[in-house]
Write a protein that holds these residues in place. Structure first.
Motif, PDB file in Angstrom:
ATOM      1  N   ALA A 197      -9.921   8.994   4.245  1.00  0.00           N
ATOM      2  CA  ALA A 197      -8.556   9.511   4.062  1.00  0.00           C
ATOM      3  C   ALA A 197      -7.533   8.374   4.031  1.00  0.00           C
ATOM      4  CB  ALA A 197      -8.212  10.506   5.173  1.00  0.00           C
ATOM      5  N   LEU A 198      -7.777   7.336   4.819  1.00  0.00           N
ATOM      6  CA  LEU A 198      -6.881   6.171   4.809  1.00  0.00           C
ATOM      7  C   LEU A 198      -6.835   5.548   3.413  1.00  0.00           C
ATOM      8  CD1 LEU A 198      -5.186   3.951   6.355  1.00  0.00           C
ATOM      9  CD2 LEU A 198      -7.342   2.698   6.555  1.00  0.00           C
ATOM     10  N   PHE A 199      -8.006   5.352   2.832  1.00  0.00           N
ATOM     11  CA  PHE A 199      -8.051   4.765   1.487  1.00  0.00           C
ATOM     12  C   PHE A 199      -7.277   5.633   0.493  1.00  0.00           C
ATOM     13  CE2 PHE A 199     -10.857   1.000   1.149  1.00  0.00           C
ATOM     14  CZ  PHE A 199     -11.214   0.872   2.481  1.00  0.00           C
ATOM     15  N   ALA A 200      -7.471   6.945   0.569  1.00  0.00           N
ATOM     16  CA  ALA A 200      -6.754   7.848  -0.348  1.00  0.00           C
ATOM     17  C   ALA A 200      -5.251   7.769  -0.103  1.00  0.00           C
ATOM     18  CB  ALA A 200      -7.255   9.281  -0.169  1.00  0.00           C
ATOM     19  N   ALA A 201      -4.864   7.756   1.175  1.00  0.00           N
ATOM     20  CA  ALA A 201      -3.431   7.757   1.511  1.00  0.00           C
ATOM     21  C   ALA A 201      -2.745   6.473   1.043  1.00  0.00           C
ATOM     22  CB  ALA A 201      -3.250   7.943   3.016  1.00  0.00           C
ATOM     23  N   ARG A 202      -3.509   5.388   1.006  1.00  0.00           N
ATOM     24  CA  ARG A 202      -2.928   4.099   0.601  1.00  0.00           C
ATOM     25  C   ARG A 202      -3.081   3.838  -0.893  1.00  0.00           C
ATOM     26  NH1 ARG A 202      -2.827   1.135   5.853  1.00  0.00           N
ATOM     27  NH2 ARG A 202      -1.602   2.662   6.999  1.00  0.00           N
ATOM     28  N   GLY A 203      -3.545   4.847  -1.616  1.00  0.00           N
ATOM     29  CA  GLY A 203      -3.582   4.728  -3.066  1.00  0.00           C
ATOM     30  C   GLY A 203      -4.800   4.015  -3.634  1.00  0.00           C
TER      31      GLY A 203
END
Lengths: 146, 146, 146, 146
Positions: free
Chosen positions: A50-56
């Motif tokens: 989710a972190l990777f997705a949230a950071r684009g």
């Protein structure tokens, strides 16, 4: 390699950098009616993704392109207090340690009613997926974890 | 507590005490097409449960009776080489360290074609499940692990 | 399409064509302490994959090559009697119905102590994985299922 | 029994009654890189459990009290279009049919980008958990599903 492990104390006290709220699901417990212990690592994997997705960072596309991978070299968790079906929890990334070709991520699972349920850490190695050989951490992954 | 962790070297070299053969399943891999890392701990949990069954300890009945539990205090794994769908593996218990109220179990996952895929260890604490409080390791559990 | 579903009665009575023995795992039950219902379909998927391996069809390699896929169009299960942690079971393929571009597989889960626990069926469509478009069932898949 | 199944068409068109948004997780796909088909039923189970929580029925406490259970008699799903890691989806309860001692729930999984990915239905039987024998649907469960 990213040698220095986080201490359990560090992981219990560090401020949250990124977190997800979730509920212990009906099928996350085992026959002893507490969270099946590998599920805590699933929760940690989920917040990491989710972190990777949230950071684009488009992880699904990166996997399709197929050049860079970040498989696990190590994972561990300490179980502080038991979790049961229906417990509201927060799963947080609380620490990151960047090396040259690998990085370490620290996690904490906290009950909404207060109290740490578990802490954990994972070590990831950046690889060229075609050769499964280590490479320096790409800049866009450094940016996500910074 | 059972403080001394097994070294990775110990777990890679120790003879197998009890093992299960299995195949990496169609749904054990992740979107990177290698074993999803918490699954290695599932495999370790499975061989641990199988050991109890093989030694005549009726874990399902013990859980129904409800007095004694052995929840996890710690779990960890080192991933040595990637596993893929269809890989034939052996999951072995290779070490046990008994304390007073807790014990540590060491595991190794080996490919049928040779080579260590992962090693791991778990620390279990014996508890009275009604109070969730530590108790000395019961004799019948000592016998299983001896 | 392979239109005609198997009746529950057919699936309960048909002889086994291919079967796996397994035990309901510690983490296959849910918070109600009986088998979490999608796990029955996992068991059916596992025996289906095992059939391909047993008949010499290298599914991992076929997926790597990437041409042919057999995704699910439909899956269903009837739950006849509850399963609990530790129950010894047999999961069998008991029926196959081949169409032109799709096929239907029937399953039965039986307790080692006797009695049907569940029956189920899946409909698979053969596709060209690049276009995700239906194709006639390849001969080597017909051979596996015959 | 609640005999009349929902048609696929009904499930594709009925308005949503209760829904959860989620993302196909890294470990929900299989070695063919599409959603492992039993996971769609996990998603349906999750939204069903979430409905009970949202309507104030304390399922964890009800399971502890231990009197009433609603195990599955039947589950099925139709897979309309494949889901991949990272796909944003909505999982909705779109239909309920109440009988005397059992009820049927209909589900739809829709992609955030539009289009139905899957529909499904489950039949639940209300039981006295001590005897595992059918009982009339309790009023508080009727209220949740109304």
């Amino acid at each position: 390699m990213t040698n220095d492990a986080f201490t359990r104390d560090e992981l219990e006290r560090a401020p949250s950098r990124f977190a997800e709220r979730r509920t212990v699901r009906f099928h996350d417990v085992d026959a002893a009616n507490i969270l099946f212990y590998p599920r805590a690592l699933e929760y940690m994997s989920d917040v990491y993704v989710a972190l990777f997705a949230a950071r684009g960072y488009d992880l699904p596309r990166a996997l399709d392109a197929g050049d860079v991978g970040v498989p696990l070299a190590h994972a561990e968790a300490d179980y502080v207090s038991p979790l049961r079906f229906g417990d509201a929890i927060e799963v947080a990334i609380v620490a990151v340690r960047l090396g040259t070709k690998s990085f370490r991520v620290g996690y904490r699972v906290t009950k909404a009613t207060g109290g740490v349920a578990a802490v954990g850490q994972t070590v990831h190695v950046c690889i060229d997926r075609k050769r499964f050989a280590p490479i320096p951490i790409p800049d866009e992954i450094r940016r996500v974890l910074a």
